[in-house]
Design an enzyme around this catalytic site. Structure first.
Site, mmCIF file in Angstrom:
data_model
loop_
_atom_site.group_PDB
_atom_site.id
_atom_site.type_symbol
_atom_site.label_atom_id
_atom_site.label_comp_id
_atom_site.label_asym_id
_atom_site.label_seq_id
_atom_site.Cartn_x
_atom_site.Cartn_y
_atom_site.Cartn_z
ATOM 1 N N ASP A 228 0.830 -1.203 0.000
ATOM 2 C CA ASP A 228 0.000 0.000 0.000
ATOM 3 C C ASP A 228 0.870 1.261 0.000
ATOM 4 O O ASP A 228 1.845 1.351 0.760
ATOM 5 C CB ASP A 228 -0.859 -0.036 1.275
ATOM 6 C CG ASP A 228 -1.955 1.005 1.290
ATOM 7 O OD1 ASP A 228 -2.856 0.931 0.450
ATOM 8 O OD2 ASP A 228 -1.905 1.901 2.163
ATOM 9 N N GLU A 277 14.109 -15.192 0.745
ATOM 10 C CA GLU A 277 14.493 -16.251 1.685
ATOM 11 C C GLU A 277 13.636 -17.490 1.446
ATOM 12 O O GLU A 277 13.909 -18.562 1.958
ATOM 13 C CB GLU A 277 14.273 -15.780 3.136
ATOM 14 C CG GLU A 277 15.284 -14.737 3.585
ATOM 15 C CD GLU A 277 14.858 -14.048 4.887
ATOM 16 O OE1 GLU A 277 13.858 -14.469 5.520
ATOM 17 O OE2 GLU A 277 15.530 -13.065 5.261
#
Ligand code: GLC
Length: 572
Positions: A228, A277
């Protein structure tokens, strides 16, 4: 219901191509959770409601859902005022419900994207409460933007900046500690509502906490994030703050103290490391209202988020020249930066596109805004035309390379609910403009699932009232009905998966033509007539190869022609 989630997508020409990550050409369906489906009858949509409708979503043929915020919130801005980034609002369910939803989505072959709101928290966030309780200059205040006011006693805000929803971007607090305890003291910055204090992204605790949030949801199995107001995180708050007139004359080159500053890219490079990751790496898409595409595309670089929303088509009038130029520009810029393009016509912040396209020809943005004003002189809409154009635009867009972001209810052809009475409006815009601008509630009215059930099958009495005309648009009134908007979306999304090709296209029509004709590398062709009258089909087009039309009739027009405001899909 079982389906497999493969990490890459192969199109019909994939044998010669390395597999691409799933998100590069996905159809992503935005769920505004409070308005989707209510499982417990309290009038507010919830996560078990999403789980219960997973079959519908699978049948629709989308690749992923993106959920607008479902976190604990006072709903001062529909949930974009987050109290706790790592929990579920009890009215919408629990973390267990969230896990069940993700499991059901994955079992249906649907990925899950969640919204992250990093520019601001809510004023009920633990850190903001601590900041209010602490003194000026404290570490608690340093996570937000607190400043002394101007004037003899700090009674004037630190700058004249306006908030996006109307009113000032600063609110003064009553100090709870320090020498001014019990008196009015510092001011805090909120680019949006008062209840949405802006974080200070120069603060390392803020940065670390968002990494924790990304890992929290990633560990729970989400596949990606929608970011956002991604372009607003970094701010230059060096004193004296520049005034609004000084900001207005700045060019979009990163010099604005509030938006699109170059240093924001370090933040997203850090996020990319976290997202990488995981195997496969998590996807991300920036909401960055940045006008110049070369600057906007920085957010979408492979070293950052991967995608950034492109709102250019959403803002364009229904004109062939505009659509063609925008598609061309966005595709070539995406190619040059390694990003994949995004396309969107509607979301929870804008007037639904069948209504926009129903405005009289030549209408401006101001006309549309006037249409939304509480007492504005509303231009009359031609709804049939608006829907016809919306359907044509959708098929034009779903054929383009890149990802399509669809907003719940557009598959039903819903119009904006412009007739909401003032007494039910909840958008902060309505309050902060002192009832001058209605705001965005008209696109957030809970969905009609059934033409005959109470509350159109949504659940309890909805938090925003549904109009009578929703019955005609209900999902069960359209399912199985040839030519309905729902069936058009289902057919298009199914075909799109089968036909998906390398991320490129070839224009077969001239840039000035009112009929746009393009071909994907595997021979999938899309022809859209933007004119209000039938047009001649491009020569050599074989109508027997039409596999889908946006028109209601099975045939797209008289022999050799394409109907007004209509799109055709053809296969080799
Ligand atoms: C984004 C959201 C919008 C929200 C605003 C503030 O633009 O899409 O709904 O009001 O950010 O968080």
């Amino acid at each position: 219901m079982t389906a497999s989630l493969s990490d890459s997508v192969s199109g019909s020409d994939s044998l010669s191509l390395p597999p691409a990550p799933w998100w590069r050409q996905a159809a992503v369906y935005q769920i505004y959770p409070r308005s989707f489906a209510d499982s417990n009858g309290d009038g507010m949509g919830d996560l078990p409601g999403v789980t219960a409708r997973m079959g519908y979503l699978a049948e629709l043929g989308i690749d992923a859902i993106w959920l607008s915020p479902f976190y604990p919130s006072a709903l001062a801005d529909g949930g974009y005022d987050v109290d706790d980034y790592r929990n579920v609002d009890p009215r919408l369910g629990s973390l267990t419900d969230f896990d069940a939803m993700v499991t059901a989505a994955h079992a249906a072959g649907i990925r899950v994207i969640v919204d992250v709101v990093p520019n601001h928290s809510s004023n009920r966030h633990e850190w903001f409460k601590a900041a209010l309780a602490a003194s000026p200059g404290s570490t608690e205040r340093a996570r937000y933007h607190f400043l002394d006011g101007l004037g003899d006693d700090g009674e004037l805000p630190p700058s004249d900046w306006p908030s996006h929803f109307g009113g000032a971007a600063w609110t003064r607090v009553v100090e709870q500690a320090g020498p001014r305890a019990g008196q009015l003291g510092q001011w805090y910055l909120h680019l949006f509502a008062t209840e949405q204090p802006d974080f200070n992204w120069d603060n390392s605790e803020v940065r670390e906490d968002f990494h924790t949030t990304l890992r929290f949801w990633s560990d729970r199995g989400v596949d990606g994030f929608r970011i956002d107001v991604a372009h607003a995180l970094i701010k230059d708050m060096s004193l004296p703050l520049r005034s609004k007139p000084e900001l207005e004359i700045l060019v979009d080159d990163g010099s604005d103290p509030l938006f699109d500053r170059d240093a924001v890219h370090e933040v997203f490079e850090g996020w990319r490391s976290v997202l990488n990751e995981y195997d496969p790496p998590k996807a991300a898409v920036a909401e960055a209202w940045v006008p110049f595409t070369d600057r906007r595309l920085k957010y979408a670089r492979p070293t950052e988020l991967g995608q950034a929303f492109n709102f250019d088509l959403l803002q364009a009038p229904f004109l062939a020249t505009e659509f063609r130029a925008i598609a061309q520009k966005c595709l070539s810029e995406a190619t040059s930066s390694g990003a994949s393009s995004t396309w969107v016509f509607s979301n929870h912040d804008v007037v639904r596109h069948p209504s926009r396209y129903g405005l009289p020809d030549g209408s401006t943005r101001e006309d549309m805004e006037a249409w939304l004003l509480a007492d504005g002189a509303a231009p009359a809409l031609d709804l049939a035309r608006g829907l016809r154009r919306a359907r044509a635009a959708t098929l034009f867009m779903l054929g383009l390379p890149g990802s399509a972001y669809l907003y719940q209810g557009e598959e039903l052809g819903l119009f904006e609910v412009a007739e909401l009475p003032a007494s039910v409006l909840q958008d902060p815009t309505w309050f902060r403009t002192l009832h001058k601008v209605k705001g965005r509630d008209g696109c957030r009215v809970p969905l009609p699932w059934s033409a005959t059930e109470a509350n159109f099958g949504f659940g309890g009495i909805p938090w925003l009232p549904q109009p009578e005309w929703f019955s005609e648009f209900a999902a069960d009134a359209q399912a199985g009905v040839t030519g309905s908007t729902l069936e058009m979306y289902r057919a298009a999304l199914k075909l799109r998966r089968e036909l998906q090709a390398e991320e490129s296209l070839e224009w077969l029509s001239s840039p000035e033509s009112e009929v746009i004709h393009y071909r994907r590398p595997n021979g999938w062709e899309v022809i859209t007539n933007f004119a209000a009258v039938p047009a001649e089909l491009p020569s050599g087009v074989d109508l027997s190869k039409v596999v889908l039309t946006s028109g209601e009739a099975a045939t797209a027009g008289a022999v050799g022609t394409i109907a007004a405001e209509t799109t055709l899909w053809l296969t080799p």
